[in-house]
Motif scaffolding. Structure first.
Motif, mmCIF file in Angstrom:
data_model
loop_
_atom_site.group_PDB
_atom_site.id
_atom_site.type_symbol
_atom_site.label_atom_id
_atom_site.label_comp_id
_atom_site.label_asym_id
_atom_site.label_seq_id
_atom_site.Cartn_x
_atom_site.Cartn_y
_atom_site.Cartn_z
ATOM 1 N N ILE A 7 -26.027 -25.970 -6.487
ATOM 2 C CA ILE A 7 -24.963 -25.870 -7.561
ATOM 3 C C ILE A 7 -23.586 -25.955 -7.287
ATOM 4 C CG2 ILE A 7 -24.203 -24.041 -9.434
ATOM 5 C CD1 ILE A 7 -27.116 -23.321 -9.508
ATOM 6 N N ILE A 8 -22.606 -26.400 -7.831
ATOM 7 C CA ILE A 8 -21.133 -26.458 -7.644
ATOM 8 C C ILE A 8 -20.564 -26.008 -8.716
ATOM 9 C CG2 ILE A 8 -21.433 -28.381 -5.897
ATOM 10 C CD1 ILE A 8 -20.103 -30.310 -8.101
ATOM 11 N N GLU A 9 -19.321 -25.455 -8.438
ATOM 12 C CA GLU A 9 -18.365 -24.956 -9.407
ATOM 13 C C GLU A 9 -16.617 -25.256 -9.030
ATOM 14 O OE1 GLU A 9 -16.794 -20.782 -10.988
ATOM 15 O OE2 GLU A 9 -18.811 -21.197 -11.624
ATOM 16 N N TYR A 10 -16.140 -25.831 -9.723
ATOM 17 C CA TYR A 10 -14.656 -26.294 -9.388
ATOM 18 C C TYR A 10 -14.006 -25.848 -10.603
ATOM 19 C CZ TYR A 10 -10.946 -29.201 -7.777
ATOM 20 O OH TYR A 10 -9.823 -29.639 -7.268
ATOM 21 N N VAL A 11 -12.463 -25.395 -10.216
ATOM 22 C CA VAL A 11 -11.583 -25.111 -11.271
ATOM 23 C C VAL A 11 -10.700 -25.940 -11.152
ATOM 24 C CG1 VAL A 11 -10.186 -23.245 -12.094
ATOM 25 C CG2 VAL A 11 -12.288 -22.691 -11.208
ATOM 26 N N LEU A 12 -10.221 -26.594 -12.069
ATOM 27 C CA LEU A 12 -9.004 -27.375 -12.439
ATOM 28 C C LEU A 12 -7.866 -27.170 -13.472
ATOM 29 C CD1 LEU A 12 -7.801 -30.398 -11.263
ATOM 30 C CD2 LEU A 12 -8.960 -31.351 -13.374
ATOM 31 N N ALA A 13 -6.681 -26.747 -12.659
ATOM 32 C CA ALA A 13 -5.717 -26.372 -13.533
ATOM 33 C C ALA A 13 -4.921 -27.347 -13.673
ATOM 34 C CB ALA A 13 -4.776 -25.174 -12.725
ATOM 35 N N MET A 14 -4.435 -27.564 -15.436
ATOM 36 C CA MET A 14 -3.959 -28.835 -15.683
ATOM 37 C C MET A 14 -2.400 -28.489 -16.292
ATOM 38 S SD MET A 14 -5.841 -31.478 -15.103
ATOM 39 C CE MET A 14 -5.179 -32.544 -16.058
ATOM 40 N N GLY A 15 -1.431 -28.397 -15.415
ATOM 41 C CA GLY A 15 -0.215 -27.904 -15.917
ATOM 42 C C GLY A 15 0.564 -28.958 -16.620
ATOM 43 N N GLY A 16 1.464 -29.708 -16.204
ATOM 44 C CA GLY A 16 2.175 -30.625 -17.167
ATOM 45 C C GLY A 16 1.939 -31.889 -16.628
ATOM 46 N N ALA A 17 0.499 -32.239 -16.755
ATOM 47 C CA ALA A 17 0.010 -33.526 -16.361
ATOM 48 C C ALA A 17 0.145 -34.499 -17.810
ATOM 49 C CB ALA A 17 -1.719 -33.348 -16.007
ATOM 50 N N PRO A 18 -0.166 -35.731 -17.417
ATOM 51 C CA PRO A 18 -0.264 -36.639 -18.522
ATOM 52 C C PRO A 18 -1.362 -36.062 -19.762
ATOM 53 C CG PRO A 18 0.034 -37.806 -16.701
ATOM 54 C CD PRO A 18 -0.326 -36.528 -16.401
ATOM 55 N N VAL A 19 -0.892 -36.364 -20.930
ATOM 56 C CA VAL A 19 -2.107 -36.051 -21.799
ATOM 57 C C VAL A 19 -2.803 -37.120 -21.933
ATOM 58 C CG1 VAL A 19 -0.508 -34.605 -23.210
ATOM 59 C CG2 VAL A 19 -0.402 -36.977 -23.988
#
Length: 338
Positions: A191-203
């Motif tokens: 099992i894997i878990e990954y957190v991705l924070a999307m700040g001011g990225a393209p919509v």
């Protein structure tokens, strides 16, 4: 009779001299303005394919500058190549200048400029999306939310990988460029878990791929990023950016008012793709106003954009619309005017 003979001889010499000059001028014109050419093959590559540029018709042993215009009209240098004795060159390379695993899809235009001859030629390619592996049936991989606003955190969970297996991660953006996110390691149960924070990225729509390096299994999770507002305005200020529209390699003039005296005002821009970019921090004067100029260079995407000025103490906020069109030249920088 002798006078007439002399005049005829003089006329003949003049005609010959004029003809010689015309021939010299014609040869000079041909050598100076002979047609150069540039081809790029294949014309319809997929992402990360090698593209070969072939130039002809330049001066022998001439240095030729080559640059590329991206689909959003940003411009990047490619190389400076040397022509052979025939005034030709061949240059193979992978079109990736932004550090991405794959460049965006769309139309690219190459420019080749002879530094001695002054000859300038163009060639275009249409880059299609690269073909990747399909999701494996043995893998379950998804995000905790399918939609989120800019500033959100997406938590991805996957199963079906090997115990302790290294899993490579990469992210496909709305414009189809792909960025390598590194690797994670599956737990004892695969099992894997990954957190991705999307700040001011393209919509737009994204896809995160998780590929097991030992099991050869692939998981793909899609999600959508929506526009977000991470500031909370407590009052309204005024921001003017002029002229209303301008070309790359020009200055945009900023003037703003309605802030507190001496407070730090943060300026950022919302780009045509919805991404946000910090421009700079400026201290308002004693009247709560500020003035600045911003140089927009060839790496600024063209299209409509919105500038925002936000007072960090007062909470006052102002916005201004702006249109950038293609241009030419080099320079950059925000200049604060006292």
């Amino acid at each position: 009779m002798q006078i007439q003979h002399y005049l005829n001889l003089k006329r003949t010499v003049a005609v010959c001299f004029a003809g010689t000059l015309a021939l010299i001028f014609a040869l000079w014109s041909w050598s100076s303005f002979a047609a150069a050419s540039l081809t790029a093959s294949p014309h319809n590559p997929q992402q990360n394919d090698t593209v070969t540029l072939v130039g002809n018709g330049f001066s022998p042993s001439e240095t030729v500058s080559v640059w590329i215009t991206y689909p959003d009209y940003t411009v990047y240098a490619v190389a400076e190549v040397q022509t052979n004795d025939n005034g030709s060159f061949s240059y193979p390379y992978v079109p990736d200048f932004l550090g991405a695993t794959f460049s965006p899809t769309g139309r690219y235009t190459y420019t080749a400029f002879g530094q001695t001859s002054g000859r300038e030629v163009y060639a275009s390619i249409d880059v299609a999306i690269g073909q990747g592996a399909a999701a494996s049936q043995q893998v379950s991989f998804s995000a905790d939310i399918s939609q989120g606003h800019q500033g959100s955190r997406f938590v991805f969970r996957g199963s079906g990988y090997g115990p302790g297996e290294e899993v490579a991660l990469w992210l496909r953006y709305p414009d189809n460029r792909v960025t390598d996110l590194g690797r994670t390691t599956a737990g004892s149960e695969g099992i894997i878990e990954y957190v991705l924070a999307m700040g001011g990225a393209p919509v737009g729509n994204y896809a995160l791929t998780a590929y097991g390096l030992r099991s050869d299994r692939t998981g793909i999770a899609e999600f959508e990023l929506l526009p977000g507002d991470r500031t909370h305005a407590r009052s309204e200020a005024t921001l003017n950016v002029g002229p209303d529209a301008s070309a790359q390699h020009s200055h945009a003039a900023f003037s703003a008012s309605g802030f507190q005296a001496g407070e730090v005002v943060t300026i950022w821009v919302t780009m045509p793709d919805g991404s946000t970019r910090w421009i700079g921090d400026i201290v308002a004067n004693n009247n709560g106003s500020l003035y600045a100029t911003l140089y927009l260079n060839e790496r600024d995407p063209v299209g409509p954009r919105v500038y925002t000025a936000f007072g960090n103490r007062s909470g006052a906020r102002a916005t201004a619309n702006y249109q950038l069109v293609p241009g030419s030249g080099w320079h950059t920088g925000l200049v604060h005017e006292q």
